[in-house]
Design an enzyme around this catalytic site. Sequence first.
Site, PDB file in Angstrom:
ATOM      1  N   CYS A  97       0.852  -1.183   0.000  1.00  0.00           N
ATOM      2  CA  CYS A  97       0.000   0.000   0.000  1.00  0.00           C
ATOM      3  C   CYS A  97       0.893   1.240   0.000  1.00  0.00           C
ATOM      4  CB  CYS A  97      -0.902  -0.013   1.231  1.00  0.00           C
ATOM      5  SG  CYS A  97      -1.702   1.562   1.585  1.00  0.00           S
ATOM      6  N   GLU A  98       0.682   2.124  -0.963  1.00  0.00           N
ATOM      7  CA  GLU A  98       1.554   3.288  -1.064  1.00  0.00           C
ATOM      8  C   GLU A  98       1.288   4.330   0.024  1.00  0.00           C
ATOM      9  OE1 GLU A  98      -0.726   6.105  -4.314  1.00  0.00           O
ATOM     10  OE2 GLU A  98       0.705   4.636  -5.064  1.00  0.00           O
ATOM     11  N   HIS A  99       0.201   4.188   0.757  1.00  0.00           N
ATOM     12  CA  HIS A  99      -0.114   5.152   1.803  1.00  0.00           C
ATOM     13  C   HIS A  99       0.637   4.876   3.105  1.00  0.00           C
ATOM     14  CE1 HIS A  99      -4.119   5.527  -0.532  1.00  0.00           C
ATOM     15  NE2 HIS A  99      -3.237   6.393  -0.985  1.00  0.00           N
ATOM     16  N   HIS A 100       0.866   3.574   3.407  1.00  0.00           N
ATOM     17  CA  HIS A 100       1.525   3.215   4.662  1.00  0.00           C
ATOM     18  C   HIS A 100       2.732   2.299   4.460  1.00  0.00           C
ATOM     19  CE1 HIS A 100      -2.688   4.178   5.864  1.00  0.00           C
ATOM     20  NE2 HIS A 100      -2.077   4.764   6.863  1.00  0.00           N
ATOM     21  N   GLN A 139      -5.202  -0.833  -4.443  1.00  0.00           N
ATOM     22  CA  GLN A 139      -5.821  -1.993  -5.088  1.00  0.00           C
ATOM     23  C   GLN A 139      -6.654  -1.598  -6.294  1.00  0.00           C
ATOM     24  OE1 GLN A 139      -7.647  -4.830  -2.407  1.00  0.00           O
ATOM     25  NE2 GLN A 139      -9.081  -5.511  -3.974  1.00  0.00           N
ATOM     26  N   HIS A 167      -5.867  -5.977   3.610  1.00  0.00           N
ATOM     27  CA  HIS A 167      -4.891  -4.901   3.759  1.00  0.00           C
ATOM     28  C   HIS A 167      -4.457  -4.783   5.221  1.00  0.00           C
ATOM     29  CE1 HIS A 167      -5.559  -2.852  -0.270  1.00  0.00           C
ATOM     30  NE2 HIS A 167      -6.495  -3.789  -0.232  1.00  0.00           N
ATOM     31  N   CYS A 169      -2.883  -2.467   6.486  1.00  0.00           N
ATOM     32  CA  CYS A 169      -3.002  -1.090   6.969  1.00  0.00           C
ATOM     33  C   CYS A 169      -4.348  -0.857   7.655  1.00  0.00           C
ATOM     34  CB  CYS A 169      -2.805  -0.088   5.829  1.00  0.00           C
ATOM     35  SG  CYS A 169      -3.996  -0.211   4.494  1.00  0.00           S
TER      36      CYS A 169
END
Length: 209
Positions: A97-100, A139, A167, A169
């Site tokens: 996940c590019e956010h976390h 995703q 996920h 996250c």
Amino acid sequence: MNTQFSATEPDEEVVEAPVRRQVDLDKIAQGVRLILEGIGEDPDRPGLRRTPQRVAEMYAELTAGMDEDPQEYIVPLPGDTHDEMVIVKDIQIASLCEHHLAPFVGRCHIAYIPKDGRIVGLSKLARLADTFARRLQVQERLTSQIADTLYEALKPVGVMVVIEAEHTCMTVRGVKKPGSLTITSAIRGGFRKDQRTRAEAMALIKGKV
């Protein structure tokens, strides 16, 4: 189990991940040392001395798809006349996940209807999914990238891609909801136009036919 569902539209802008020439393992390792220090750990204690390097190598492996061209896998096999639906399901994927920078793992299902006998090797579909998965992702974009690449390169009658993933996250941090499953779909061509064909593909994916 909590389930989320979203369907991406074909006219959405898809932002491709940049192609990377090399991975700076030393820079990643330096960053990991800072993280260890930031959480109050001693990066020089016996159990952590090689951790920065291990993490750097892990991230290089999990983002190796940034150096690969997914188009190279979509090469039609010569001399074939098959024109019925093809489905490869339960392709195991793992992405970040590019956010976390937290992993999400799950299964990818790919269905397509060949046109003019153009089919690809079954393993190539798995490689296509893996190439896009091994990048910093969300995703929804991952689902669209797989569908768009197959649809544009092979020019089939239609393409359907469905991904089910968990996920970390949201399962081990934040709302902490273990067992939550996110489902995304990307539908192109004939699958969008023909509800019966779409329903048949979903039934085959779910194992109800």
